[in-house]
Design a protein around this motif. Structure first.
Motif, PDB file in Angstrom:
ATOM      1  N   THR A 143       0.833  -1.209   0.000  1.00 29.36           N
ATOM      2  CA  THR A 143       0.000   0.000   0.000  1.00 29.36           C
ATOM      3  C   THR A 143       0.862   1.251   0.000  1.00 29.36           C
ATOM      4  N   TRP A 144       1.942   1.251   0.774  1.00 29.15           N
ATOM      5  CA  TRP A 144       2.818   2.428   0.818  1.00 29.15           C
ATOM      6  C   TRP A 144       3.406   2.732  -0.555  1.00 29.15           C
ATOM      7  N   PHE A 145       3.846   1.702  -1.260  1.00 30.50           N
ATOM      8  CA  PHE A 145       4.392   1.915  -2.603  1.00 30.50           C
ATOM      9  C   PHE A 145       3.326   2.472  -3.544  1.00 30.50           C
ATOM     10  N   THR A 146       2.083   1.981  -3.386  1.00 32.39           N
ATOM     11  CA  THR A 146       0.988   2.468  -4.236  1.00 32.39           C
ATOM     12  C   THR A 146       0.686   3.932  -3.949  1.00 32.39           C
ATOM     13  N   VAL A 147       0.595   4.292  -2.665  1.00 32.18           N
ATOM     14  CA  VAL A 147       0.322   5.683  -2.285  1.00 32.18           C
ATOM     15  C   VAL A 147       1.461   6.585  -2.732  1.00 32.18           C
ATOM     16  N   SER A 148       2.681   6.123  -2.597  1.00 33.24           N
ATOM     17  CA  SER A 148       3.840   6.903  -3.044  1.00 33.24           C
ATOM     18  C   SER A 148       3.729   7.212  -4.535  1.00 33.24           C
ATOM     19  N   GLU A 149       3.272   6.209  -5.296  1.00 35.34           N
ATOM     20  CA  GLU A 149       3.163   6.385  -6.746  1.00 35.34           C
ATOM     21  C   GLU A 149       2.078   7.388  -7.107  1.00 35.34           C
ATOM     22  N   VAL A 150       0.870   7.222  -6.528  1.00 35.65           N
ATOM     23  CA  VAL A 150      -0.243   8.094  -6.925  1.00 35.65           C
ATOM     24  C   VAL A 150      -0.090   9.507  -6.370  1.00 35.65           C
ATOM     25  N   PHE A 180      -7.390   0.324  23.497  1.00 35.04           N
ATOM     26  CA  PHE A 180      -8.837   0.440  23.324  1.00 35.04           C
ATOM     27  C   PHE A 180      -9.465  -0.856  22.802  1.00 35.04           C
ATOM     28  N   GLY A 181      -8.637  -1.872  22.557  1.00 37.31           N
ATOM     29  CA  GLY A 181      -9.168  -3.142  22.062  1.00 37.31           C
ATOM     30  C   GLY A 181      -9.276  -3.216  20.563  1.00 37.31           C
ATOM     31  N   GLY A 182      -8.753  -2.218  19.858  1.00 36.56           N
ATOM     32  CA  GLY A 182      -8.829  -2.221  18.402  1.00 36.56           C
ATOM     33  C   GLY A 182      -7.898  -3.258  17.798  1.00 36.56           C
ATOM     34  N   THR A 183      -8.290  -3.845  16.674  1.00 35.15           N
ATOM     35  CA  THR A 183      -7.452  -4.830  16.001  1.00 35.15           C
ATOM     36  C   THR A 183      -6.269  -4.124  15.330  1.00 35.15           C
ATOM     37  N   PRO A 184      -5.175  -4.843  15.029  1.00 35.66           N
ATOM     38  CA  PRO A 184      -4.013  -4.225  14.366  1.00 35.66           C
ATOM     39  C   PRO A 184      -4.399  -3.497  13.087  1.00 35.66           C
ATOM     40  N   VAL A 185      -3.778  -2.336  12.870  1.00 35.77           N
ATOM     41  CA  VAL A 185      -4.126  -1.498  11.722  1.00 35.77           C
ATOM     42  C   VAL A 185      -3.116  -1.678  10.602  1.00 35.77           C
ATOM     43  N   THR A 186      -3.528  -1.285   9.411  1.00 32.70           N
ATOM     44  CA  THR A 186      -2.672  -1.361   8.232  1.00 32.70           C
ATOM     45  C   THR A 186      -3.055  -0.234   7.284  1.00 32.70           C
ATOM     46  N   GLY A 187      -2.144   0.108   6.376  1.00 33.62           N
ATOM     47  CA  GLY A 187      -2.478   1.109   5.367  1.00 33.62           C
ATOM     48  C   GLY A 187      -3.516   0.563   4.394  1.00 33.62           C
ATOM     49  N   TYR A 188      -4.520   1.361   4.053  1.00 35.68           N
ATOM     50  CA  TYR A 188      -5.614   0.914   3.183  1.00 35.68           C
ATOM     51  C   TYR A 188      -5.377   1.374   1.745  1.00 35.68           C
ATOM     52  N   SER A 189      -5.288   0.391   0.840  1.00 39.25           N
ATOM     53  CA  SER A 189      -4.997   0.704  -0.560  1.00 39.25           C
ATOM     54  C   SER A 189      -6.173   1.378  -1.252  1.00 39.25           C
ATOM     55  N   SER A 190      -7.398   1.178  -0.739  1.00 37.84           N
ATOM     56  CA  SER A 190      -8.564   1.806  -1.373  1.00 37.84           C
ATOM     57  C   SER A 190      -8.438   3.325  -1.388  1.00 37.84           C
ATOM     58  N   ASN A 191      -7.743   3.877  -0.400  1.00 36.97           N
ATOM     59  CA  ASN A 191      -7.594   5.329  -0.330  1.00 36.97           C
ATOM     60  C   ASN A 191      -6.626   5.872  -1.372  1.00 36.97           C
ATOM     61  N   ALA A 192      -5.724   5.016  -1.844  1.00 34.03           N
ATOM     62  CA  ALA A 192      -4.858   5.425  -2.955  1.00 34.03           C
ATOM     63  C   ALA A 192      -5.701   5.695  -4.194  1.00 34.03           C
ATOM     64  N   GLY A 193      -6.770   4.906  -4.372  1.00 32.01           N
ATOM     65  CA  GLY A 193      -7.681   5.139  -5.494  1.00 32.01           C
ATOM     66  C   GLY A 193      -8.393   6.479  -5.381  1.00 32.01           C
ATOM     67  N   GLU A 237      10.495  -5.042 -12.096  1.00 33.15           N
ATOM     68  CA  GLU A 237      10.246  -4.291 -10.871  1.00 33.15           C
ATOM     69  C   GLU A 237      10.629  -2.826 -11.046  1.00 33.15           C
ATOM     70  N   MET A 238      11.711  -2.566 -11.802  1.00 34.44           N
ATOM     71  CA  MET A 238      12.090  -1.180 -12.071  1.00 34.44           C
ATOM     72  C   MET A 238      11.036  -0.483 -12.917  1.00 34.44           C
ATOM     73  N   ASN A 239      10.521  -1.197 -13.924  1.00 36.62           N
ATOM     74  CA  ASN A 239       9.460  -0.625 -14.757  1.00 36.62           C
ATOM     75  C   ASN A 239       8.213  -0.353 -13.927  1.00 36.62           C
ATOM     76  N   TYR A 240       7.886  -1.273 -12.999  1.00 36.76           N
ATOM     77  CA  TYR A 240       6.707  -1.090 -12.146  1.00 36.76           C
ATOM     78  C   TYR A 240       6.884   0.118 -11.238  1.00 36.76           C
ATOM     79  N   ALA A 241       8.112   0.256 -10.702  1.00 32.59           N
ATOM     80  CA  ALA A 241       8.369   1.359  -9.759  1.00 32.59           C
ATOM     81  C   ALA A 241       8.325   2.722 -10.430  1.00 32.59           C
ATOM     82  N   THR A 242       8.602   2.750 -11.751  1.00 32.16           N
ATOM     83  CA  THR A 242       8.653   4.033 -12.462  1.00 32.16           C
ATOM     84  C   THR A 242       7.373   4.339 -13.229  1.00 32.16           C
TER      85      THR A 242
END
Length: 453
Positions: free
Chosen positions: A266-273, A300-313, A447-452
């Motif tokens: 997700t971080w790589f996706t957000v970085s790109e967009v 607070f009893g919350g489950t572990p969090v993660t970056g959400y890729s839907s927000n990159a959209g 991978e280089m093509n994907y990153a660029t």
């Protein structure tokens, strides 16, 4: 000239940051919140733990609060990228196994040490970026995402089969809910821009229509809504006082590693967009923010969090790439986490409706993983790295209860999570199966093509 253009790009980003008004930030922040569907994981976990409607509402409430705080930490000062934090699907099976075997207190206690470990790897140790570059290439990250979707599907489907009442009615409601979700996603994706909003509200729309349909069959009970208050301050350890069991802590440390693999994509996706570089400093800051957010959320009893890729959209659609809307979204989540009545409405949605949506979300998660994997060459070695973890995940998901219950606790916690088994397999296979030199060159180029892109 090139340096001048880069300077102008930086200036335009700064101007965008300054010119995003408070009103626009709040509107976009609300849009980010609506796109997250973050109430699904706590509802699924509550069902696996057999919680009452009241306790389910409390778990959802605490999850909203934890995600809001984690978002403010991550976007505000840790990673400093427009990343929204939401509850991960990855730990659900393991948390349910710990909660049902050792109690809610042990489940909450297991969340804390692993979160601190991830934070320390980011800062002050600054080791996380080195680990990512060495051990988490796209083929591993993508395979883990595929495994998450596939290993959660049986839970969604079995919950529809085993729901109380008439199977025919339950199946009809679940099928209708899933059909509304699929139709909304398709309409929002393929039609004119004025209908794009339908995709953003597709989950809410399908849940609403599914719940209305279920009410005609007497499957909806909103009695808890009337008795709940409109506003309540959060309380620490509202679901139970933490206890610390070594087996539970060790398995959750492993799960946290898998969650971080998931969120790295997700971080790589957000970085790109957002057109912002994801350097070592941001990778380490992201691990620190992820760990700190999970640690605070565990109170607070919350489950572990993660970056959400839907927000990159959302960022790609709106073109607003700064952090103001994300920070506004974090504040909205904190505010919603103090509204018990709203949480009780969500908790009252019938299980068959939730699982109708959940089944389709599993498909979406799986296909997002394949989108990451497709940038790796389809060699025999890579087919093994992708395929065997999926098989191992299904092996864990389908293991008979009498076999898993006879295992030592730590082993049982691992095999209770198809995601954990599949992710470990992907990591190990990618390390022990060397690439041929030609394949290595091809992988690097792709991978280089994907990153660029």
């Amino acid at each position: 000239m090139e340096q001048l253009n880069e300077a102008n790009d930086v200036l335009s980003k700064d101007e965008e940051e300054e010119n995003t008004s408070t009103g626009k930030s709040l509107f976009l922040g609300l849009q980010h919140v609506l796109a997250m569907d973050l109430f699904i994981p706590p509802i699924i976990l509550a069902g696996l733990l057999s919680l009452s409607v009241g306790d389910t509402a409390l778990l959802i409430q605490m999850t909203f609060l934890a995600c809001g705080i984690a978002t403010l930490i991550q976007a505000g000062f840790a990673m400093k990228l427009p990343v929204m934090q939401g509850p991960s699907f990855v730990p659900l099976s393991a948390l349910a196994a710990i909660g049902t075997t050792s109690g809610i207190g042990a489940m909450i206690g297991s969340l804390m040490p692993g979160a601190l470990l991830i934070a320390l790897l980011g800062k002050p140790l600054k080791l996380f970026s080195k680990v990512v570059m060495k051990f988490i290439p796209p083929i591993v990250a993508g395979t883990v995402i595929v495994v998450v979707g596939i290993s959660l599907m049986p839970s969604a489907i079995n919950s529809i089969y085993s729901a109380e009442g008439s199977f025919n009615v339950n199946f009809f409601i679940a099928f209708l809910t899933a059909a509304i979700l699929i139709g909304s996603m398709y309409i929002g994706e393929k039609t004119a821009s004025r209908f794009k909003f339908i995709k953003l509200i597709s989950v809410i729309l399908s849940l609403g229509i599914g719940t209305m349909t279920a009410s005609f069959f007497g499957l909806v009970d909103f009695s808890s809504v009337a008795s709940s208050s409109w506003f309540a301050l959060p309380s620490v350890f509202a679901l139970g006082t933490p206890t610390f069991e070594l087996d539970a802590i060790l398995i959750m440390m492993l799960i946290y590693v898998i969650v971080v693999i998931e969120t790295t994509g997700t971080w790589f996706t957000v970085s790109e967009v957002s057109d912002q570089e994801l350097d070592d400093k941001r990778l380490n800051g992201g691990a620190f923010g992820e760990g700190l957010g999970c640690f605070v959320g565990s109170f607070f009893g919350g489950t572990p969090v993660t970056g959400y890729s839907s927000n990159a959209g959302i960022i790609a659609i709106t073109g607003v790439r700064n952090r103001k809307p994300i920070l506004a979204g974090g504040m909205i989540l904190v505010a919603l986490g103090m509204m018990p009545k709203f949480m009780n409405v969500i908790a009252s949605i019938p299980g068959v409706v939730i699982n109708g949506v959940f089944a389709i979300l599993c498909v979406v998660i799986m296909m997002n993983g394949f989108k990451v994997i497709k940038h790796s060459p389809f060699t025999e070695r890579n087919m093994i790295v992708i395929g065997v973890p999926v098989m191992m995940a299904m092996f864990a998901v389908l293991i008979p209860a009498e076999v898993s219950n006879s295992l030592p606790n730590i082993v049982m916690y691992i095999v209770s999570s198809g995601t954990a088994v599949g992710a470990i397999s992907a990591l190990v296979l990618n390390i022990v199966l060397p690439e041929k030199s030609d394949d290595q060159v091809m992988t690097t180029e792709r991978e280089m093509n994907y990153a660029t892109r």
